[in-house]
Design an enzyme around this catalytic site. Sequence first.
Site, PDB file in Angstrom:
ATOM      1  N   GLY A 121       0.834  -1.197   0.000  1.00 46.56           N
ATOM      2  CA  GLY A 121       0.000   0.000   0.000  1.00 46.56           C
ATOM      3  C   GLY A 121       0.865   1.241   0.000  1.00 46.56           C
ATOM      4  O   GLY A 121       2.050   1.174   0.344  1.00 46.56           O
ATOM      5  N   CYS A 165       5.216  -6.369   1.572  1.00 48.57           N
ATOM      6  CA  CYS A 165       5.620  -4.967   1.591  1.00 48.57           C
ATOM      7  C   CYS A 165       4.940  -4.215   2.739  1.00 48.57           C
ATOM      8  O   CYS A 165       5.271  -4.457   3.890  1.00 48.57           O
ATOM      9  CB  CYS A 165       5.370  -4.331   0.231  1.00 48.57           C
ATOM     10  SG  CYS A 165       6.395  -2.891  -0.042  1.00 48.57           S
ATOM     11  N   TYR A 166       3.947  -3.357   2.445  1.00 47.52           N
ATOM     12  CA  TYR A 166       3.247  -2.706   3.555  1.00 47.52           C
ATOM     13  C   TYR A 166       2.723  -3.761   4.520  1.00 47.52           C
ATOM     14  O   TYR A 166       2.744  -3.568   5.744  1.00 47.52           O
ATOM     15  CB  TYR A 166       2.078  -1.863   3.014  1.00 47.52           C
ATOM     16  CG  TYR A 166       1.358  -1.042   4.076  1.00 47.52           C
ATOM     17  CD1 TYR A 166       1.730   0.269   4.326  1.00 47.52           C
ATOM     18  CD2 TYR A 166       0.312  -1.589   4.824  1.00 47.52           C
ATOM     19  CE1 TYR A 166       1.076   1.029   5.293  1.00 47.52           C
ATOM     20  CE2 TYR A 166      -0.344  -0.851   5.788  1.00 47.52           C
ATOM     21  CZ  TYR A 166       0.036   0.463   6.024  1.00 47.52           C
ATOM     22  OH  TYR A 166      -0.600   1.201   6.984  1.00 47.52           O
ATOM     23  N   HIS A 226       7.729  -7.926  -3.885  1.00 48.90           N
ATOM     24  CA  HIS A 226       6.415  -8.263  -4.444  1.00 48.90           C
ATOM     25  C   HIS A 226       6.466  -9.566  -5.245  1.00 48.90           C
ATOM     26  O   HIS A 226       6.948  -9.573  -6.374  1.00 48.90           O
ATOM     27  CB  HIS A 226       5.927  -7.135  -5.357  1.00 48.90           C
ATOM     28  CG  HIS A 226       5.531  -5.914  -4.611  1.00 48.90           C
ATOM     29  ND1 HIS A 226       4.258  -5.715  -4.130  1.00 48.90           N
ATOM     30  CD2 HIS A 226       6.246  -4.829  -4.226  1.00 48.90           C
ATOM     31  CE1 HIS A 226       4.193  -4.557  -3.498  1.00 48.90           C
ATOM     32  NE2 HIS A 226       5.391  -3.993  -3.530  1.00 48.90           N
ATOM     33  N   GLU A 284       3.965 -11.089  -6.491  1.00 47.66           N
ATOM     34  CA  GLU A 284       2.824 -11.177  -7.417  1.00 47.66           C
ATOM     35  C   GLU A 284       3.114 -10.594  -8.800  1.00 47.66           C
ATOM     36  O   GLU A 284       2.374 -10.831  -9.737  1.00 47.66           O
ATOM     37  CB  GLU A 284       1.593 -10.497  -6.797  1.00 47.66           C
ATOM     38  CG  GLU A 284       1.645  -8.967  -6.672  1.00 47.66           C
ATOM     39  CD  GLU A 284       2.355  -8.461  -5.422  1.00 47.66           C
ATOM     40  OE1 GLU A 284       3.207  -9.199  -4.871  1.00 47.66           O
ATOM     41  OE2 GLU A 284       2.083  -7.316  -5.003  1.00 47.66           O
ATOM     42  N   SER A 321     -25.484  -9.030 -25.843  1.00 51.60           N
ATOM     43  CA  SER A 321     -24.950  -8.156 -26.883  1.00 51.60           C
ATOM     44  C   SER A 321     -24.197  -8.926 -27.951  1.00 51.60           C
ATOM     45  O   SER A 321     -23.823  -8.375 -28.970  1.00 51.60           O
ATOM     46  CB  SER A 321     -23.996  -7.155 -26.232  1.00 51.60           C
ATOM     47  OG  SER A 321     -22.874  -7.868 -25.718  1.00 51.60           O
ATOM     48  N   VAL A 349     -18.575 -11.630 -25.235  1.00 55.61           N
ATOM     49  CA  VAL A 349     -18.295 -12.859 -24.492  1.00 55.61           C
ATOM     50  C   VAL A 349     -18.977 -12.869 -23.110  1.00 55.61           C
ATOM     51  O   VAL A 349     -19.577 -13.869 -22.718  1.00 55.61           O
ATOM     52  CB  VAL A 349     -16.777 -13.149 -24.406  1.00 55.61           C
ATOM     53  CG1 VAL A 349     -16.005 -11.984 -23.848  1.00 55.61           C
ATOM     54  CG2 VAL A 349     -16.496 -14.399 -23.570  1.00 55.61           C
ATOM     55  N   ASP A 350     -18.951 -11.757 -22.395  1.00 54.73           N
ATOM     56  CA  ASP A 350     -19.490 -11.766 -21.025  1.00 54.73           C
ATOM     57  C   ASP A 350     -20.986 -12.076 -21.006  1.00 54.73           C
ATOM     58  O   ASP A 350     -21.436 -12.960 -20.275  1.00 54.73           O
ATOM     59  CB  ASP A 350     -19.255 -10.417 -20.325  1.00 54.73           C
ATOM     60  CG  ASP A 350     -17.793 -10.033 -20.303  1.00 54.73           C
ATOM     61  OD1 ASP A 350     -16.951 -10.929 -20.528  1.00 54.73           O
ATOM     62  OD2 ASP A 350     -17.494  -8.849 -20.077  1.00 54.73           O
ATOM     63  N   SER A 351     -21.750 -11.332 -21.810  1.00 52.49           N
ATOM     64  CA  SER A 351     -23.195 -11.555 -21.751  1.00 52.49           C
ATOM     65  C   SER A 351     -23.556 -12.927 -22.314  1.00 52.49           C
ATOM     66  O   SER A 351     -24.506 -13.560 -21.836  1.00 52.49           O
ATOM     67  CB  SER A 351     -23.965 -10.433 -22.457  1.00 52.49           C
ATOM     68  OG  SER A 351     -23.722 -10.425 -23.829  1.00 52.49           O
ATOM     69  N   LYS A 373     -11.552 -11.864 -16.500  1.00 53.84           N
ATOM     70  CA  LYS A 373     -11.898 -12.027 -17.922  1.00 53.84           C
ATOM     71  C   LYS A 373     -11.412 -13.360 -18.514  1.00 53.84           C
ATOM     72  O   LYS A 373     -12.146 -14.036 -19.223  1.00 53.84           O
ATOM     73  CB  LYS A 373     -11.287 -10.868 -18.717  1.00 53.84           C
ATOM     74  CG  LYS A 373     -11.725 -10.807 -20.154  1.00 53.84           C
ATOM     75  CD  LYS A 373     -13.051 -10.118 -20.247  1.00 53.84           C
ATOM     76  CE  LYS A 373     -13.501  -9.927 -21.682  1.00 53.84           C
ATOM     77  NZ  LYS A 373     -14.740  -9.127 -21.726  1.00 53.84           N
ATOM     78  N   ASP A 409      -9.322   6.972 -63.447  1.00 52.70           N
ATOM     79  CA  ASP A 409      -8.985   8.197 -64.177  1.00 52.70           C
ATOM     80  C   ASP A 409      -9.905   9.373 -63.881  1.00 52.70           C
ATOM     81  O   ASP A 409      -9.841  10.403 -64.526  1.00 52.70           O
ATOM     82  CB  ASP A 409      -8.959   7.957 -65.707  1.00 52.70           C
ATOM     83  CG  ASP A 409      -7.661   7.297 -66.131  1.00 52.70           C
ATOM     84  OD1 ASP A 409      -6.680   7.374 -65.343  1.00 52.70           O
ATOM     85  OD2 ASP A 409      -7.638   6.705 -67.215  1.00 52.70           O
ATOM     86  N   LYS A 458      -2.434   4.903 -26.072  1.00 56.60           N
ATOM     87  CA  LYS A 458      -3.286   5.370 -24.976  1.00 56.60           C
ATOM     88  C   LYS A 458      -2.465   5.322 -23.696  1.00 56.60           C
ATOM     89  O   LYS A 458      -1.965   4.249 -23.377  1.00 56.60           O
ATOM     90  CB  LYS A 458      -4.503   4.471 -24.833  1.00 56.60           C
ATOM     91  CG  LYS A 458      -5.332   4.800 -23.574  1.00 56.60           C
ATOM     92  CD  LYS A 458      -6.483   3.860 -23.375  1.00 56.60           C
ATOM     93  CE  LYS A 458      -7.233   4.255 -22.104  1.00 56.60           C
ATOM     94  NZ  LYS A 458      -8.428   3.478 -21.875  1.00 56.60           N
ATOM     95  N   GLU A 518     -11.249   3.927 -28.248  1.00 56.26           N
ATOM     96  CA  GLU A 518     -12.286   4.367 -29.180  1.00 56.26           C
ATOM     97  C   GLU A 518     -11.985   5.811 -29.577  1.00 56.26           C
ATOM     98  O   GLU A 518     -11.245   6.515 -28.892  1.00 56.26           O
ATOM     99  CB  GLU A 518     -13.666   4.283 -28.516  1.00 56.26           C
ATOM    100  CG  GLU A 518     -14.116   2.861 -28.204  1.00 56.26           C
ATOM    101  CD  GLU A 518     -14.384   2.014 -29.449  1.00 56.26           C
ATOM    102  OE1 GLU A 518     -14.572   2.581 -30.540  1.00 56.26           O
ATOM    103  OE2 GLU A 518     -14.396   0.774 -29.318  1.00 56.26           O
TER     104      GLU A 518
HETATM  105  N1  GLN Z   1       4.730   2.731   1.999  1.00 55.73           N
HETATM  106  C1  GLN Z   1       5.509   1.584   2.343  1.00 55.73           C
HETATM  107  C2  GLN Z   1       6.962   1.794   1.945  1.00 55.73           C
HETATM  108  O1  GLN Z   1       7.280   2.725   1.267  1.00 55.73           O
HETATM  109  C3  GLN Z   1       4.959   0.343   1.657  1.00 55.73           C
HETATM  110  C4  GLN Z   1       5.180   0.319   0.191  1.00 55.73           C
HETATM  111  C5  GLN Z   1       4.486  -0.837  -0.491  1.00 55.73           C
HETATM  112  O2  GLN Z   1       3.695  -1.558   0.097  1.00 55.73           O
HETATM  113  N2  GLN Z   1       4.745  -0.997  -1.793  1.00 55.73           N
HETATM  114  O3  GLN Z   1       7.804   1.013   2.344  1.00 55.73           O
END
Ligand code: GLN
Length: 545
Positions: A66, A93-94, A190, A192, A245, A248-250, A401, A482, A537, A543
Amino acid sequence: MATDGSDPIPPHKTFDTILVLDFGSQYSHLITRRLRELNVYSEMLPCTQKLSELGWTPKGVILSGGPYSVYWPDAPHVDPEVFKLDIPILGICYGLQEIAWNHDNTNVLAGEKREYGHAYLKVERHGDASTGGHVNALFKDLEDDMEVWMSHGDKLSHIPEGFVTVATTDNAPFAGIAHREKKLYGIQFHPEVTHTPKGKLLLKNFAVDICQAKTNWTMSKFVDQEIARIRALVGEKGQVIGAVSGGVDSTVAAKLMQEAIGDRFHAVLVDNGVLRLNEAQIVKETLTKGLGINLTVVDASERFLGRLKGITDDPEKKRKVIGNTFIEVFQEEAKKIAAAAHNSEHAGEIEWLLQGTLYPDVIESISFKGPSATIKTHHNVGGLPATMSLKLIEPLRELFKDEVRELGTNLGIPEDLVWRHPFPGPGIAIRILGEVTPEQVRIAREADHIFIEEIKAAGLYRKISQAFAALLPVKAVGVMGDKRVHDQVIALRAVETTDFMTADWYPFDGEFLKKVSRRIVNEVNGVCRVVYDVTSKPPGTIEME
Ligand code: GLN
């Protein structure tokens, strides 16, 4: 329906579930995603979730990262009850800092050096009996040196009482910690994100070995459970209505309803006159003949095109007109179907409205936005008015998805439809820049059809996330046979993206573009030039209107 008691069999009651508590990191949903890829069911809730209000017991809890610092006066904190539950907890992390802070609120400080990006992690193993085997469990089957990805400014100054260090980096002496007795873990990096190449294995060690969660989250299992859930929810006679529609979802949602309650599900396809070439016809064939769905097609194209006439300036007006007209037509149709249902002796009144809400929409509405920001209560996408006073049924609201696509394949929905590019509600009306007239619709449709046909023929359809032809409101000069012509311009757009938040234009080769351009100019009356949109983008949107 995470905490809603009205839902008879939500997945977290039937699948072993890892609960991710979100502290607002931009990667929180990825934790859930990775676990599901490992066939472990996972759900995310805001970090402020009171455990007494949860109504189910997770197999393990992950505290996400966070943007806050745990020592800030208004920093978010997890319900301390979580530490009394006697289930494994992993802080990322946090989340690591939160665990440490919870044990001793002096040990998290702003580091001298922020650390963003790659880092090398050294794993420390503890073999002696005093620490017990479980402290090594997070790094089981992982090398002693690991590439990881960091994003933090704070760090632990000392290890909390009862913990041991299980990993370090040059800048973070406590990059991994584990409690000596309890199954409590924290990591500064991290796992993930894909930048931590072995991160998924670490999450597997946590979920499967440490939490002992079953790896039984598969789409075929989900289908059976979901059908049972829908039947229990709707009852013996209940009836459901929903708009489809051709996307895929509907379609997947509709097919699931059809499997669960047969013709007591009523699908409605509104032909708004701005669908793709022959689309209403194709969708009708596939859904009725192919999938056995009880479908009514309402041809309202004249009403829509009549109302779009003369709108030349503001694209928002087009969207509004189409949205409002859609609701009007759908409600009229719903009334007719409800009247017929009322007169039938075999079934009850229509009480339910099907919505194709997906998990990212749910996440968006529940993710933790910060101590000052109020957390949005879940709003339902789709925009049908509350005046219809129908209860919502959302069979896809737990799915990402790609899970919906897998489910679609499982339910026997044709490949073509399962991999269909997204198509906006206002259809090609927002791909015709300027006024929408039947003639402009014809031109845009024909050009789009050629472009997509060629993309498919070149085997690029799945590589590209979204592609279409737009009709520009300008005229250019050309020579054809032409003769000087003064005709319209088609802009081709094709983008690659994983999340539709950012996107890059697709680098077609010149020969491909040459072919598409030649075909459009030759085959579509009224077009004398083709251009390719090379805007990413941001700053562009996908769009054009
Ligand atoms: N704010 C906290 C830090 O800077 C946690 C950061 C995080 O969770 N990515 O260490």
